[in-house]
Design a protein around this motif. Sequence first.
Motif, mmCIF file in Angstrom:
data_model
loop_
_atom_site.group_PDB
_atom_site.id
_atom_site.type_symbol
_atom_site.label_atom_id
_atom_site.label_comp_id
_atom_site.label_asym_id
_atom_site.label_seq_id
_atom_site.Cartn_x
_atom_site.Cartn_y
_atom_site.Cartn_z
ATOM 1 N N LEU A 371 -4.611 3.430 6.801
ATOM 2 C CA LEU A 371 -3.979 4.379 5.878
ATOM 3 C C LEU A 371 -4.297 5.823 6.231
ATOM 4 C CD1 LEU A 371 -4.734 2.535 2.520
ATOM 5 C CD2 LEU A 371 -2.461 2.899 3.499
ATOM 6 N N GLY A 372 -5.536 6.087 6.585
ATOM 7 C CA GLY A 372 -5.940 7.453 6.881
ATOM 8 C C GLY A 372 -6.149 8.314 5.643
ATOM 9 N N LEU A 373 -6.272 7.692 4.455
ATOM 10 C CA LEU A 373 -6.508 8.427 3.215
ATOM 11 C C LEU A 373 -8.002 8.440 2.905
ATOM 12 C CD1 LEU A 373 -3.609 6.969 1.023
ATOM 13 C CD2 LEU A 373 -3.620 9.125 2.281
ATOM 14 N N GLU A 374 -8.452 9.488 2.217
ATOM 15 C CA GLU A 374 -9.869 9.632 1.910
ATOM 16 C C GLU A 374 -10.065 9.879 0.422
ATOM 17 O OE1 GLU A 374 -11.592 12.672 4.303
ATOM 18 O OE2 GLU A 374 -10.622 11.990 6.156
ATOM 19 N N VAL A 375 -11.192 9.421 -0.102
ATOM 20 C CA VAL A 375 -11.530 9.704 -1.498
ATOM 21 C C VAL A 375 -11.993 11.151 -1.606
ATOM 22 C CG1 VAL A 375 -12.139 7.310 -1.981
ATOM 23 C CG2 VAL A 375 -13.903 8.888 -1.181
ATOM 24 N N GLY A 376 -11.880 11.683 -2.820
ATOM 25 C CA GLY A 376 -12.288 13.062 -3.034
ATOM 26 C C GLY A 376 -11.251 14.069 -2.600
ATOM 27 N N LYS A 377 -10.029 13.603 -2.368
ATOM 28 C CA LYS A 377 -8.945 14.502 -1.976
ATOM 29 C C LYS A 377 -7.738 14.281 -2.869
ATOM 30 C CE LYS A 377 -10.100 15.343 2.871
ATOM 31 N NZ LYS A 377 -9.585 15.364 4.271
ATOM 32 N N THR A 378 -6.860 15.278 -2.897
ATOM 33 C CA THR A 378 -5.655 15.211 -3.712
ATOM 34 C C THR A 378 -4.446 14.928 -2.816
ATOM 35 O OG1 THR A 378 -6.565 16.773 -5.319
ATOM 36 C CG2 THR A 378 -4.175 16.499 -5.300
ATOM 37 N N TYR A 379 -3.617 13.975 -3.243
ATOM 38 C CA TYR A 379 -2.427 13.594 -2.478
ATOM 39 C C TYR A 379 -1.219 13.545 -3.405
ATOM 40 C CZ TYR A 379 -5.791 11.986 1.055
ATOM 41 O OH TYR A 379 -6.804 11.924 1.971
ATOM 42 N N SER A 380 -0.053 13.779 -2.825
ATOM 43 C CA SER A 380 1.201 13.577 -3.555
ATOM 44 C C SER A 380 1.637 12.130 -3.390
ATOM 45 C CB SER A 380 2.283 14.518 -3.025
ATOM 46 O OG SER A 380 2.643 14.160 -1.693
ATOM 47 N N SER A 381 2.583 11.710 -4.206
ATOM 48 C CA SER A 381 3.088 10.339 -4.087
ATOM 49 C C SER A 381 3.745 10.117 -2.735
ATOM 50 C CB SER A 381 4.073 10.039 -5.219
ATOM 51 O OG SER A 381 5.178 10.932 -5.176
ATOM 52 N N GLU A 382 4.412 11.161 -2.198
ATOM 53 C CA GLU A 382 5.041 11.029 -0.882
ATOM 54 C C GLU A 382 3.993 10.828 0.206
ATOM 55 O OE1 GLU A 382 5.765 13.366 -3.072
ATOM 56 O OE2 GLU A 382 7.860 12.916 -3.588
ATOM 57 N N GLU A 383 2.885 11.543 0.116
ATOM 58 C CA GLU A 383 1.830 11.404 1.124
ATOM 59 C C GLU A 383 1.200 10.014 1.059
ATOM 60 O OE1 GLU A 383 0.142 15.978 1.601
ATOM 61 O OE2 GLU A 383 -0.455 14.772 -0.138
ATOM 62 N N ILE A 384 1.004 9.498 -0.126
ATOM 63 C CA ILE A 384 0.431 8.158 -0.264
ATOM 64 C C ILE A 384 1.403 7.112 0.277
ATOM 65 C CG2 ILE A 384 -0.371 6.432 -1.920
ATOM 66 C CD1 ILE A 384 -1.286 8.774 -3.696
ATOM 67 N N ALA A 385 2.692 7.240 -0.074
ATOM 68 C CA ALA A 385 3.697 6.294 0.417
ATOM 69 C C ALA A 385 3.823 6.366 1.933
ATOM 70 C CB ALA A 385 5.047 6.575 -0.242
ATOM 71 N N ASN A 386 3.788 7.583 2.494
ATOM 72 C CA ASN A 386 3.889 7.732 3.948
ATOM 73 C C ASN A 386 2.691 7.121 4.658
ATOM 74 O OD1 ASN A 386 6.354 9.036 3.824
ATOM 75 N ND2 ASN A 386 5.457 11.082 3.795
ATOM 76 N N ALA A 387 1.516 7.191 4.034
ATOM 77 C CA ALA A 387 0.334 6.549 4.613
ATOM 78 C C ALA A 387 0.523 5.036 4.671
ATOM 79 C CB ALA A 387 -0.905 6.908 3.795
ATOM 80 N N CYS A 388 1.135 4.478 3.628
ATOM 81 C CA CYS A 388 1.418 3.035 3.623
ATOM 82 C C CYS A 388 2.450 2.670 4.686
ATOM 83 C CB CYS A 388 1.897 2.603 2.241
ATOM 84 S SG CYS A 388 0.612 2.653 0.968
ATOM 85 N N ILE A 389 3.451 3.525 4.865
ATOM 86 C CA ILE A 389 4.448 3.282 5.915
ATOM 87 C C ILE A 389 3.787 3.313 7.285
ATOM 88 C CG2 ILE A 389 6.485 4.243 7.052
ATOM 89 C CD1 ILE A 389 7.426 5.199 4.309
ATOM 90 N N ASN A 390 2.905 4.276 7.485
ATOM 91 C CA ASN A 390 2.199 4.388 8.750
ATOM 92 C C ASN A 390 1.375 3.136 9.025
ATOM 93 O OD1 ASN A 390 1.308 6.054 11.077
ATOM 94 N ND2 ASN A 390 -0.673 5.904 10.087
ATOM 95 N N ALA A 391 0.720 2.619 7.995
ATOM 96 C CA ALA A 391 -0.051 1.382 8.156
ATOM 97 C C ALA A 391 0.874 0.194 8.403
ATOM 98 C CB ALA A 391 -0.909 1.147 6.919
ATOM 99 N N TRP A 392 2.002 0.147 7.695
ATOM 100 C CA TRP A 392 2.963 -0.953 7.856
ATOM 101 C C TRP A 392 3.521 -0.990 9.272
ATOM 102 C CZ3 TRP A 392 8.553 -1.174 8.068
ATOM 103 C CH2 TRP A 392 9.082 -2.456 7.819
#
Length: 742
Positions: A371-392
């Motif tokens: 995913l490449g996402l980290e705790v303690g940071k702020t993300y938009s819904s698009e950024e979270i969804a794009n991280a899932c696409i990247n993992a997929w």
Amino acid sequence: MLNLKTQQIQNLIPEKVLFNFQSATMKKLYVLLMLFFFINILAGEKLGYALSGGGARGFAHIGVLKVLEEEGIHPDYIAGTSIGAVIGGLYAMGYSATELEDMCLKLNWNELTRDTHQRKDLYIGQKRWTPYGNAVFELNESWVPQLPSSVFVGNNLNLELFKLTASASQIQNFNELPVPFICNATDLLTGEGVTFTEGSLMQAVRASISIPSLFEPFELNGHYYIDGGVSQNMPIDLLHKMGADKVLGIKVNSTLRDMDRVNNLVEILDQTINIGITRNLKEHLDECELLIEPELTQFVSTDYQHLQDIIAAGEESARKTIDQIRAFKNEFYRSSPPQNTFNKGLNSFYITQIRVQGNKNISPSKVREYLGLEVGKTYSSEEIANACINAWNSQVFKIIYPVLEKTEEDRYNLIIYIKERERKHLAVNMVYNNEDKLMAGLVLSLNNYLLKNSRLLAELKLGGRNELNVDYVKNFGEQWGAYYRLFPYVGEKTIYNYSDHHKTNSFKSTEFGINSGVGVFAKDLAIAEFFVYTDQTNLHSDISLTPLLPESSIVSGFGIKGYHESLDDFVFPTSGARVFGKFNFARYSEISDFIYSCFQGKAEFYVPVRNIFSVHSSISYGSYLNSTEHDILDPFVISGIDGFRGYSRYEISAPHYQILSFGFSSLLKNRYFIDAGMQSMRCSEKDVWGNAENWEYCGYLGLGYKSSILPAKLYVSLNENNTIHSFLSIGYDFDIFFFSRR
């Protein structure tokens, strides 16, 4: 009840007024006040909207809602089934009908069902192999191929629903939405209807929209859910349970088909589902105080390409029943929308924890790495969804989607739901082309099976070419890293000799050998490999005018190769680039019967022009460098559909060549491919730079059909000798292991 209200009225009247209560004027005032409060009691009745399912036809809900808003009618409760749950859930969040229309029209709903990975999105390490397989089957623990449980998995749909409903993550109880909401689904194992009133709005809606056989059953908390319409397509009784006194229903599902309209798999499936839906609808329709049924006979449940027309049809049908709508409003009294204190525009989420659910073989830390996402940071819904696409796009996950869970003020847990892909797959590949005719193959794929982060591909091909190839790669790293490869192979093919562009003889070539290499790869950039190889080639006579004596030779050496690719599609590219280069060196007579140095490379570029067509150009070059004619065992085959199209495949071969191409292509409606252009070629027995023969030219026109099962291409060319050549290719007519070979 009336006595209580009378007392309440009296309590509101000042003492001075009560003192003079016997006067006639005050008696009239008393009566008027009672009438006023009585009207408000009636006005306290609650209105519920029941939105039925119906696939693409369900977007007619939006058109009806637009008219109801114009008339000042607004719901106190909303219940939805299937697509009605999607529209109803968003409407309950506070979006107006016009906003819903804009949102839905911006989406490509056909793309949301797409489960195939786009070539441009894959990691460069995955592009070491070309596409393959007309059909791919998962293998169970007993190595038995399994039929798919649905046409679509729906991962892209999950992610889009997440983005649409992300702001509702701040609410866990659907009664706290601007309009209290409820939706239903059907338990796959029991057949019972299940209602959702709390939790993740995205998961509730996704469970309700799981059309049987079209989408996989939606797994949630150990249960499997299919479309709510199977158990109850018009959730009227759910509204009464919520507290609605009156129900306005919008029915958009298709009616049962007659015999002339039940002719194929999709129509039969639609009819089967509609039989159950029609039965459970009849039990509840009479409970609607007002039923609106838009005229949608010209549309089917899969007409997502006609959404604007469907919305317009819903609006038109509502306007035709405007008298009934206004009579309903006059009887009902309510005319003000609910107060909206909900921040539906929220799109900034501070993540305090990332949890993973559904993993079996992949650790949570590995999922977070993808995913490449980290705790303690702020993300938009698009950024979270794009991280899932990247993992997929790693092709490790069958399903991966996020759910946000609010923990405290402006703090969220991010829960990643995953379903891993089976590690064993078997692909069936059928190919036809002019020269090799029909070929059939099986490809076994083992992902992370022998070792973690490894892949094995084994292909058996029979027909015009007979081959057995096994390619094993062990990676160290996901997107960036190193790897080693082991590639044993054996193959047999027919080689033709030509004279004046006519076949004069042919012979069989049997080759077996092994390559081994180590390489590095960078996610979107390139892959490079150093390799060593040895193989033995046996030539023997086939049907020929000039008998060829059996000959055997061994070639061993080393080489280096590199590859970059950013094409949007491997078969029908319209944008991106592809660059490949390879040096081979067989320099030691102790281990090789032929001593040579060789280079082969190709660079091609595709540039879209106004999304209508693309301009493309390429240069191909090959040379045995300073090798002598005696050292050359296998000259480059440079003609055919993938080379110079002015001659048939295998008609031209040479130790030195150069091909230039320029053309235009277009992919119409993402299905139909058109390609036209010019090519020039020069080849020689010696280096083309110093002793080149004259350039030859040809023009070509190509037509294609893009299909995930059987892509097809037909090219016709005209060379400067006014000779016409045609090339037909059906299926994935590529060498899967083009990068792996020596």
